[in-house]
Design a protein around this motif. Structure first.
Motif, PDB file in Angstrom:
ATOM      1  N   SER A  45       7.352  31.256   7.716  1.00 27.70           N
ATOM      2  CA  SER A  45       7.014  31.979   6.424  1.00 27.70           C
ATOM      3  C   SER A  45       6.230  30.992   5.559  1.00 27.70           C
ATOM      4  N   VAL A  46       6.537  29.945   5.820  1.00 30.19           N
ATOM      5  CA  VAL A  46       4.655  29.287   4.352  1.00 30.19           C
ATOM      6  C   VAL A  46       4.295  29.713   5.027  1.00 30.19           C
ATOM      7  N   LEU A 114      -1.309  26.316   9.075  1.00 30.45           N
ATOM      8  CA  LEU A 114      -0.956  26.014   8.493  1.00 30.45           C
ATOM      9  C   LEU A 114      -1.453  23.885   9.662  1.00 30.45           C
TER      10      LEU A 114
END
Length: 148
Positions: A45-46, A114
């Motif tokens: 999600s991030v 990420l």
């Protein structure tokens, strides 16, 4: 030459402890299938919200390897918190070098961006724990290895 930051100095053990706390906080979620499923969803999600990509769909083998890594790193972190030794910093720095190489490999092969954040932390803690052991400081290596 007396160095202010070497494996035989108390400040070095502070770095060993801080890196252990980081590992404990970051990897505890990988240690069980249930916590990993939650962490997997959160990281995806991030990554998606920041435009950095998502993790591949969960599967049993990915979960197994995540749990193995999480379990071992949690135990290793607890050892460094309960009984920090300079030599633990040396071995942790070596492990972080390996982790960083495999993270770089994953990034080069399309892993979610990420992962760059985690790679930066691995490199930072790895350097902080390995540089004090540099060969030019060999006069301080032997006492630190013996726990003096």
């Amino acid at each position: 030459m007396t160095l202010s930051f070497s494996p035989s100095r108390p400040a070095y053990l502070g770095v060993v402890r801080v890196s252990a706390w980081y590992d404990l906080v970051v990897t505890a979620g990988f240690a069980t299938p249930w916590s990993y499923a939650l962490l997997h969803g959160g990281l995806s999600s991030v990554g998606d919200a920041l435009g950095l990509g998502v993790l591949p769909a969960l599967d049993p083998i990915q979960t197994l390897y995540a749990n193995l890594m999480g379990s071992v790193v949690v135990v290793w972190a607890l050892l460094r918190l309960v009984r920090p030794l300079a030599v633990h910093g040396l071995f942790d720095g070596a492990a972080r070098s390996l982790f960083a190489m495999w993270q770089a490999y994953a990034l080069a092969h399309g892993a979610m961006k990420l992962l760059w954040v985690f790679l930066a932390v691995e490199v930072g803690f790895g350097l902080a724990q390995l540089l004090p052991w540099w060969p030019s400081r060999s006069n301080e290596v032997e006492p630190a290895l013996q726990g003096r």
